[in-house]
Design a protein around this motif. Structure first.
Motif, PDB file in Angstrom:
ATOM      1  N   VAL A  39      41.581  82.508  20.799  1.00  0.00           N
ATOM      2  CA  VAL A  39      42.651  83.320  21.380  1.00  0.00           C
ATOM      3  C   VAL A  39      43.271  82.595  22.580  1.00  0.00           C
ATOM      4  CG1 VAL A  39      43.134  85.488  22.610  1.00  0.00           C
ATOM      5  CG2 VAL A  39      41.755  85.508  20.517  1.00  0.00           C
ATOM      6  N   LYS A  40      42.449  81.987  23.420  1.00  0.00           N
ATOM      7  CA  LYS A  40      42.962  81.244  24.573  1.00  0.00           C
ATOM      8  C   LYS A  40      43.831  80.072  24.125  1.00  0.00           C
ATOM      9  CE  LYS A  40      39.268  82.256  27.837  1.00  0.00           C
ATOM     10  NZ  LYS A  40      38.131  81.703  28.588  1.00  0.00           N
ATOM     11  N   VAL A  41      43.409  79.392  23.065  1.00  0.00           N
ATOM     12  CA  VAL A  41      44.182  78.260  22.539  1.00  0.00           C
ATOM     13  C   VAL A  41      45.526  78.749  22.010  1.00  0.00           C
ATOM     14  CG1 VAL A  41      44.258  76.488  20.736  1.00  0.00           C
ATOM     15  CG2 VAL A  41      42.159  76.826  22.046  1.00  0.00           C
ATOM     16  N   GLU A  42      45.516  79.870  21.274  1.00  0.00           N
ATOM     17  CA  GLU A  42      46.762  80.415  20.720  1.00  0.00           C
ATOM     18  C   GLU A  42      47.724  80.864  21.813  1.00  0.00           C
ATOM     19  OE1 GLU A  42      45.889  83.390  17.783  1.00  0.00           O
ATOM     20  OE2 GLU A  42      45.238  81.894  16.332  1.00  0.00           O
ATOM     21  N   LYS A  43      47.188  81.344  22.922  1.00  0.00           N
ATOM     22  CA  LYS A  43      48.032  81.766  24.046  1.00  0.00           C
ATOM     23  C   LYS A  43      48.407  80.593  24.946  1.00  0.00           C
ATOM     24  CE  LYS A  43      46.298  86.486  24.473  1.00  0.00           C
ATOM     25  NZ  LYS A  43      45.590  87.430  25.369  1.00  0.00           N
ATOM     26  N   GLU A  44      47.988  79.404  24.538  1.00  0.00           N
ATOM     27  CA  GLU A  44      48.251  78.161  25.274  1.00  0.00           C
ATOM     28  C   GLU A  44      47.690  78.202  26.697  1.00  0.00           C
ATOM     29  OE1 GLU A  44      52.382  77.147  24.952  1.00  0.00           O
ATOM     30  OE2 GLU A  44      52.320  77.162  22.770  1.00  0.00           O
ATOM     31  N   GLU A  45      46.524  78.879  26.848  1.00  0.00           N
ATOM     32  CA  GLU A  45      45.832  78.932  28.131  1.00  0.00           C
ATOM     33  C   GLU A  45      44.810  77.804  28.255  1.00  0.00           C
ATOM     34  OE1 GLU A  45      44.003  82.770  28.374  1.00  0.00           O
ATOM     35  OE2 GLU A  45      45.897  83.838  28.300  1.00  0.00           O
ATOM     36  N   LEU A  46      44.618  77.074  27.169  1.00  0.00           N
ATOM     37  CA  LEU A  46      43.578  76.055  27.119  1.00  0.00           C
ATOM     38  C   LEU A  46      44.139  74.793  26.482  1.00  0.00           C
ATOM     39  CD1 LEU A  46      40.565  76.075  27.882  1.00  0.00           C
ATOM     40  CD2 LEU A  46      40.059  76.753  25.551  1.00  0.00           C
ATOM     41  N   ALA A  47      44.000  73.672  27.188  1.00  0.00           N
ATOM     42  CA  ALA A  47      44.470  72.386  26.662  1.00  0.00           C
ATOM     43  C   ALA A  47      43.341  71.687  25.914  1.00  0.00           C
ATOM     44  CB  ALA A  47      44.956  71.505  27.808  1.00  0.00           C
ATOM     45  N   GLY A  48      43.704  70.955  24.879  1.00  0.00           N
ATOM     46  CA  GLY A  48      42.720  70.230  24.090  1.00  0.00           C
ATOM     47  C   GLY A  48      42.330  68.901  24.725  1.00  0.00           C
ATOM     48  N   THR A  49      41.128  68.457  24.383  1.00  0.00           N
ATOM     49  CA  THR A  49      40.606  67.175  24.835  1.00  0.00           C
ATOM     50  C   THR A  49      40.291  66.347  23.588  1.00  0.00           C
ATOM     51  OG1 THR A  49      39.568  68.278  26.715  1.00  0.00           O
ATOM     52  CG2 THR A  49      38.769  66.086  26.165  1.00  0.00           C
ATOM     53  N   PRO A  50      40.773  65.104  23.496  1.00  0.00           N
ATOM     54  CA  PRO A  50      40.478  64.298  22.313  1.00  0.00           C
ATOM     55  C   PRO A  50      38.972  64.062  22.148  1.00  0.00           C
ATOM     56  CG  PRO A  50      42.172  63.261  23.655  1.00  0.00           C
ATOM     57  CD  PRO A  50      41.615  64.404  24.453  1.00  0.00           C
ATOM     58  N   GLY A  51      38.523  64.089  20.900  1.00  0.00           N
ATOM     59  CA  GLY A  51      37.113  63.836  20.622  1.00  0.00           C
ATOM     60  C   GLY A  51      36.784  64.157  19.179  1.00  0.00           C
TER      61      GLY A  51
END
Length: 109
Positions: A39-51
């Motif tokens: 849900v946080k990812v969909e709301k763009e509250e969380l940035a991804g980290t490559p891995g």
């Protein structure tokens, strides 16, 4: 021993043998934690980290999920595990299904 809920994961090393994905199990707490991250990812509250994703092995952007892992000496150990968007979405689908079944009193043992 907690009940586990099936989550369909498309593991990168097994995609030719199992193109529809393979099943892995997450307990209710881990499934709920995974859905909160989704849900946080969909709301763009969380940035991804490559891995590399811990569930499917894909090399892509990952997101931290707090998992509770049983440990014989410590009881339960809380660990941040990095999962990709596809695995978060798959866990989200399983979480919705789990909640729906729970609301209707259908629980498999």
């Amino acid at each position: 021993m907690p009940n586990v809920n099936p989550v369909r994961v498309c593991h990168s090393l097994l995609k030719f043998a199992y193109p529809e994905g393979v099943w892995t199990g997450l307990c209710e707490n881990c499934l709920e934690s995974t859905d909160k991250t989704r849900v946080k990812v969909e709301k763009e509250e969380l940035a991804g980290t490559p891995g590399k994703c811990k569930l499917c092995g894909s090399k892509t952007d990952l997101y931290p999920v707090e998992l509770r892992i049983p440990n014989f000496s410590k009881g339960v150990v809380t660990e941040n595990t990095m999962l990709c968007k596809k695995c978060l979405d798959a866990a989200g689908e399983s979480y919705v299904k789990f909640k729906r079944e729970q609301a209707h009193g259908h629980r498999h043992h």
